[in-house]
Design a protein around this motif. Structure first.
Motif, mmCIF file in Angstrom:
data_model
loop_
_atom_site.group_PDB
_atom_site.id
_atom_site.type_symbol
_atom_site.label_atom_id
_atom_site.label_comp_id
_atom_site.label_asym_id
_atom_site.label_seq_id
_atom_site.Cartn_x
_atom_site.Cartn_y
_atom_site.Cartn_z
ATOM 1 N N UNK A 167 -14.672 7.129 -4.866
ATOM 2 C CA UNK A 167 -14.072 8.409 -4.496
ATOM 3 C C UNK A 167 -14.699 9.456 -5.390
ATOM 4 N N UNK B 143 -8.634 11.975 -11.011
ATOM 5 C CA UNK B 143 -7.252 12.092 -11.479
ATOM 6 C C UNK B 143 -7.179 12.954 -12.743
ATOM 7 N N UNK C 261 -23.370 -4.425 -3.986
ATOM 8 C CA UNK C 261 -22.153 -5.034 -3.439
ATOM 9 C C UNK C 261 -22.458 -6.161 -2.456
ATOM 10 N N UNK D 223 0.326 16.836 -7.162
ATOM 11 C CA UNK D 223 0.859 15.583 -6.624
ATOM 12 C C UNK D 223 0.200 15.281 -5.277
ATOM 13 N N UNK E 279 -6.850 0.142 -4.478
ATOM 14 C CA UNK E 279 -7.536 -0.405 -3.307
ATOM 15 C C UNK E 279 -8.528 -1.507 -3.649
ATOM 16 N N UNK F 5 1.548 5.117 -5.877
ATOM 17 C CA UNK F 5 1.362 6.560 -5.811
ATOM 18 C C UNK F 5 0.047 7.000 -6.444
ATOM 19 N N UNK F 6 -0.308 6.378 -7.556
ATOM 20 C CA UNK F 6 -1.436 6.886 -8.344
ATOM 21 C C UNK F 6 -2.714 6.116 -8.057
ATOM 22 N N UNK F 7 -3.834 6.679 -8.497
ATOM 23 C CA UNK F 7 -5.124 6.069 -8.209
ATOM 24 C C UNK F 7 -5.548 5.035 -9.249
ATOM 25 N N UNK F 8 -4.758 4.911 -10.312
ATOM 26 C CA UNK F 8 -5.072 3.914 -11.328
ATOM 27 C C UNK F 8 -3.806 3.100 -11.584
ATOM 28 N N UNK G 226 6.297 5.959 1.709
ATOM 29 C CA UNK G 226 5.920 6.368 0.357
ATOM 30 C C UNK G 226 6.996 7.294 -0.234
ATOM 31 N N UNK H 183 -9.202 5.730 0.420
ATOM 32 C CA UNK H 183 -9.788 4.425 0.743
ATOM 33 C C UNK H 183 -8.933 3.635 1.731
ATOM 34 N N UNK H 184 -7.604 3.727 1.582
ATOM 35 C CA UNK H 184 -6.703 3.004 2.485
ATOM 36 C C UNK H 184 -6.905 3.466 3.919
ATOM 37 N N UNK I 256 -6.024 11.413 -2.900
ATOM 38 C CA UNK I 256 -7.066 10.579 -3.506
ATOM 39 C C UNK I 256 -6.711 9.116 -3.401
ATOM 40 N N UNK I 257 -5.429 8.815 -3.599
ATOM 41 C CA UNK I 257 -4.971 7.436 -3.563
ATOM 42 C C UNK I 257 -5.147 6.843 -2.161
ATOM 43 N N UNK I 258 -4.909 7.655 -1.124
ATOM 44 C CA UNK I 258 -4.886 7.104 0.224
ATOM 45 C C UNK I 258 -6.206 7.200 0.976
ATOM 46 N N UNK J 270 3.402 5.718 6.889
ATOM 47 C CA UNK J 270 3.086 5.547 5.468
ATOM 48 C C UNK J 270 3.755 6.626 4.634
ATOM 49 N N UNK K 257 0.809 -1.215 0.000
ATOM 50 C CA UNK K 257 0.000 0.000 0.000
ATOM 51 C C UNK K 257 0.839 1.261 0.000
ATOM 52 N N UNK K 258 1.977 1.195 0.679
ATOM 53 C CA UNK K 258 2.758 2.415 0.863
ATOM 54 C C UNK K 258 3.756 2.678 -0.247
ATOM 55 N N UNK K 259 3.627 1.999 -1.371
ATOM 56 C CA UNK K 259 4.525 2.327 -2.468
ATOM 57 C C UNK K 259 3.792 2.605 -3.778
ATOM 58 N N UNK L 63 -14.603 -1.196 1.272
ATOM 59 C CA UNK L 63 -13.687 -1.105 0.137
ATOM 60 C C UNK L 63 -14.389 -0.606 -1.117
ATOM 61 N N UNK M 101 -3.265 13.998 -5.841
ATOM 62 C CA UNK M 101 -3.264 12.615 -6.308
ATOM 63 C C UNK M 101 -3.033 11.662 -5.149
ATOM 64 N N UNK N 215 -16.375 1.832 -1.641
ATOM 65 C CA UNK N 215 -16.778 3.224 -1.742
ATOM 66 C C UNK N 215 -16.184 3.848 -3.013
#
Lengths: 584, 270
Positions: B7, B134, A323, B159, A146, A102-105, B219, B169-170, B165-167, B215, A98-100, B3, B162, B5
């Motif tokens: 964004x 994005x 779901x 950045x 995710x 960066x992008x959402x896709x 990261x 859900x996490x 947005x990525x984090x 994190x 998870x922590x590496x 999970x 982004x 949801x």
């Protein structure tokens, strides 16, 4: 040709005061010298804190030596002008997927490194597609991270590195947080990259079976390289490995046991295939082992007293939405007082949801949960009292620590119970004793090692003195020494207190050491719940539903293929050794 | 499950509107706002609203989504309605009671304001329904890039967006886990007064902060390992290109603008 050359590397972590003067030096690496030829698959072993991650960070100039020299592809890593040349040639994958990312896709993430390198969009597209195909994640290119499983995320992280077209990939415990399926996927990818693409792989790991697949193994301890050889020569020295907190594959251990009994068998055996052959080559008098098994003595009280019961329990997520998903499907089971139950099942089998029913964190959609014959969702039951009776320790439980001191953190549960000061103090002391952390009580939980933190979190639940203790993967992500320590403490606690324990784990090796009964979940359903021996008689079914059986169990199957029957209930090396001895 | 949801409010699709260049979409949305505020007549507003409804149909977004997007701003609309009704004075009151008097002018203005807010929300929502976060971030980054000249950190902001947005859900998942873990230790998150409730959040917030810092640290290292060095000399996988459809959309919007101005001068419904 050597891709990485390390010469007399020393590295100190330093603490500085406000003026920037060094107040404390903590040497992590001491005179490490290591040459890694291009195309090699190198595994690095060592307990937590031995300096292996620090060493890895020198390979791509995230850290630079305090003294000594590291040369990567002919470039000195201290040469700041060429830092991106180095990082492009040596990619790095970390433990937490998870922590590496960066992008959402997915595809945007894989493109991250080439984008940083200023590569043309068309070429980026080509590399991204290529990298995703290599890790077999191409059809997921438009997913969000995710939505992926741990193994899939880790493969995306690897693709993100491949897209730089590196000559070497350093992986720092890439499988530590994954389930057996994810581990297999990642290991397959790593081996493919090494064999087919000729990429040098440096794999830091705590899993001996992974190290056994490498071309070469380096063992580190206290910041030094203490062993450096091919895997079978390394694992032949099991005593030395154990002394530095490491382990050997189960078949190696078996051969050691047999040799101790005077059997002439090689000490360089690491895979079950070769072990089966070596055993078959022994001068056997018989081909069928003398199977005597002590019937488990069942106490009358034990049988009669039931502590927890699930009656027709079904649980559905997000009812009424697209779901909707059944996580637990019509489960009936009863757990006897004082029992040690192992729970297995792959990720998504419903085992995590199942255990949350026992302390009322999850309310069944249909069905009833009984604790001490009381329906926990009936009107006169208070759900908070149930939580004090049934202690639940979550996976990576160290993430729940929050207090200033260890003692205060452990006291959180007892305080919520409304105990008096003296009672709280006593509860904290006892819990700390059973987890062996009495000396840490005044420290901040955040300055402890991962293994110690885990024990603090466990003590926090034990302090409530629950009648049932449920543990979700208590050993996940720990090194062999930490794993043995925590499991040993749990076993001790069970013997001493006689409390009921439910232990969830992916590792059957861990479960079978302690559990008298095993519960298997598969696809939201109760697959079986029986005595450990009886469950293991169904090994082939367990394999069929995708579970990982111990290496020693696989050995017994290999032997059976060769016509040697040592029984269908083999899951510990002791038992396997005993049975093989009866053949001689 | 948590999970699942979504964004933002993006509905993936493949319509002309989905495929438009997000920069153009963003600019046209701004132009649409200008149109709404220049429009002085009911006809203008209704035409604009009708135009947006057509866009929803083209984008294949269910019209019920319009209602969904209005729901959160209902209080604001009611407030505007009441305020305008009460305080806009005209010549002859339509209805009077105690100190409250309602004039036809008040009714007209309040209706006008409500339709304007409605049209505004409908237009803004269409942008977020048809553009992924994005893409939107990307569009903002590129549209604002001239600001780099005055050392405004455009790339860095994008950045950060982004990564946030990525984090999301996490972190939601993580919060859920920590809450369960503390509940298992008897945490009482429901009862008690405000202070009690705030206090009971500490066992959740502290671990969440600690893990977020961890994190962030990891990261940052992972990004460094992938040669990240800020926005300088960075290329992108997906380059934004304007296509004929974008010019078509621009033309349609300009026509709408012109129409509204004409209607301002010759209102059919004043």
């Amino acid at each position: 040709m050597n891709i990485i050359e390390v010469k007399d590397l020393c590295f100190d972590y330093t603490t500085q005061d406000e003026n920037g003067d060094v107040t404390e030096r903590n040497p992590v690496l001491k005179n490490v010298s290591l040459d890694i030829p291009e195309g090699q698959f190198l595994a690095v072993l060592g307990h937590n804190g031995c300096g292996k991650s620090t060493l890895a960070k020198h390979f791509n100039a995230i850290l630079t030596p305090t003294s000594g020299k590291v040369t990567v592809c002919g470039i000195n890593t201290s040469d700041e002008d060429r830092i991106y040349d180095i990082r492009q040639s040596v990619g790095m994958v970390f433990q937490n997927p998870d922590n590496q990312l960066v992008a959402t896709i997915v595809e945007e993430d894989v493109a991250f490194a080439p984008e940083n390198l200023g590569i043309e969009p068309k070429e980026i597209r080509r590399r991204v597609d290529g990298a995703l195909k290599q890790v077999d994640m191409y059809e997921y290119r438009e997913h969000a991270p995710h939505q992926l499983s741990g193994g899939q995320k880790q493969r995306v992280a690897i693709a993100g590195i491949i897209a730089m077209q590196p000559r070497c990939i350093v992986m720092d415990e890439p499988t530590a947080m994954l389930d057996p399926k994810g581990r297999r996927e990642v290991m397959r990818t790593i081996k493919q990259l090494n064999k087919e693409q000729g990429i040098t792989v440096i794999l830091i790991t705590h899993y001996m079976d992974e190290a056994a697949q490498a071309d070469r193994v380096v063992v580190m301890d206290e910041g030094r390289v203490i062993m450096d050889d091919v895997p079978r020569k390394i694992f032949a020295q099991s005593a030395k490995l154990r002394a530095v907190g490491l382990d050997v594959p189960q078949v190696t251990e078996l051969c050691d046991m047999l040799r101790a009994k005077g059997v002439e068998i090689s000490n360089e055996i690491i895979f079950e295939d070769e072990c089966a052959e070596a055993v078959a080559a022994l001068p056997l008098k018989s081909k069928k082992a003398n199977i005597t098994r002590k019937a488990r003595v069942i106490d009358k009280d034990e049988k009669s007293e039931e502590i927890a019961k699930l009656d027709g329990v079904t649980y559905k997520y997000s009812v009424g939405t697209p779901f909707e998903k059944t996580a637990v499907d019509n489960v009936n089971l009863s757990i006897a007082k004082g029992e040690f139950v192992g729970i297995i099942g792959h990720t998504g089998s419903g085992k995590s949801t199942l255990i949350q029913h026992f302390n009322g964190l999850v309310k069944p959609t249909v069905g009833t949960v009984f604790i001490n014959s009381q329906d926990i969702w009936s009107k006169d039951a208070k759900i908070r009292d149930i939580r004090f009776k049934v202690g639940l320790v979550f996976q990576y439980s160290e993430h729940q620590l929050f207090e200033e001191t260890v003692a205060k953190d452990i006291a959180y549960g007892p305080k919520n119970m409304g105990l008096s000061e003296e009672e709280i103090e006593k509860a904290v002391k006892e819990a700390a004793e059973s987890m062996g952390i009495t000396h840490l009580l005044d420290k901040s939980p955040f300055e402890l090692s991962g293994g110690q933190q885990r024990r603090v979190a466990l003590a926090g639940v034990l302090a409530m003195d629950p009648e049932v203790l449920i543990l979700d993967e208590p050993a996940a992500g720990l090194d062999p020494k930490g794993r043995d320590k925590i499991l040993g403490l749990i076993k001790q606690y069970h013997e001493k207190s006689g409390k009921t324990i439910l232990l969830v784990s992916h590792s059957m090796e861990d479960i079978v050491k302690f559990a008298s009964r095993v519960l298997v979940m598969n696809k939201a359903k109760l697959f079986c719940y029986d005595e450990t021996d009886k469950v293991f008689e169904r090994t082939s079914e367990l394999v069929e539903i995708g579970l990982d059986v111990p290496q020693i169990t696989r050995l017994s199957h290999k032997l059976l293929e060769k016509g040697i029957d040592i029984g269908n209930d083999i899951y510990t090396t002791d038992r396997a050794a005993d049975r093989i001895l009866t053949l001689l | 499950m948590i999970k699942d949801i979504t964004i933002g409010q993006y509905f993936p699709g493949n319509s002309v509107i989905h495929r438009m260049d997000p920069r153009v979409k963003l600019l046209l949305d701004i132009l649409y706002l200008v149109i709404l505020f220049t429009s002085q007549s009911f006809t203008g507003l209704i035409v604009a609203l009708f135009f947006m409804v057509m866009c929803y149909i083209i984008a294949d977004i269910k019209l019920i989504m319009i209602l969904k997007s209005i729901k959160p701003i209902m209080p604001l609309m009611l407030f505007t309605l009441i305020l305008n009704l009460l305080f806009i004075k005209g010549d002859t009151p339509l209805w009077q009671w105690w100190i409250i008097s309602i004039y036809p002018e008040g009714i007209r203005t309040s209706l006008f304001m409500i339709i304007r807010i409605l049209a505004l929300i409908v237009g803004m929502s269409l942008l977020t329904y048809t553009t992924s976060p994005i893409m939107l971030t990307d569009a903002i980054e590129r549209l604002m890039s001239p600001l780099k000249k005055i050392h405004f950190p455009v790339h860095e902001l994008a950045m950060m967006m982004t990564i946030a947005l990525r984090f999301i859900p996490t972190l939601i998942e993580e919060t859920d886990k920590i809450m369960s873990a503390q509940k298992a230790r008897g945490a009482d998150l429901e009862s008690g007064g405000i202070i009690q409730k705030a206090k009971s959040l500490i066992p959740i917030l502290v671990p969440l902060f600690v893990s977020s810092f961890k994190r962030a640290n990891e990261l940052a290292t992972a990004m460094e390992c992938r040669c990240y060095h800020g926005g300088e000399g960075r290329t992108r996988l997906k380059t934004l290109k304007t296509a004929p459809r974008d010019y078509l959309a621009l033309a349609v919007m300009v026509l709408l603008f012109a129409g509204i101005i004409v209607m301002n001068c010759n209102p059919i419904i004043p």
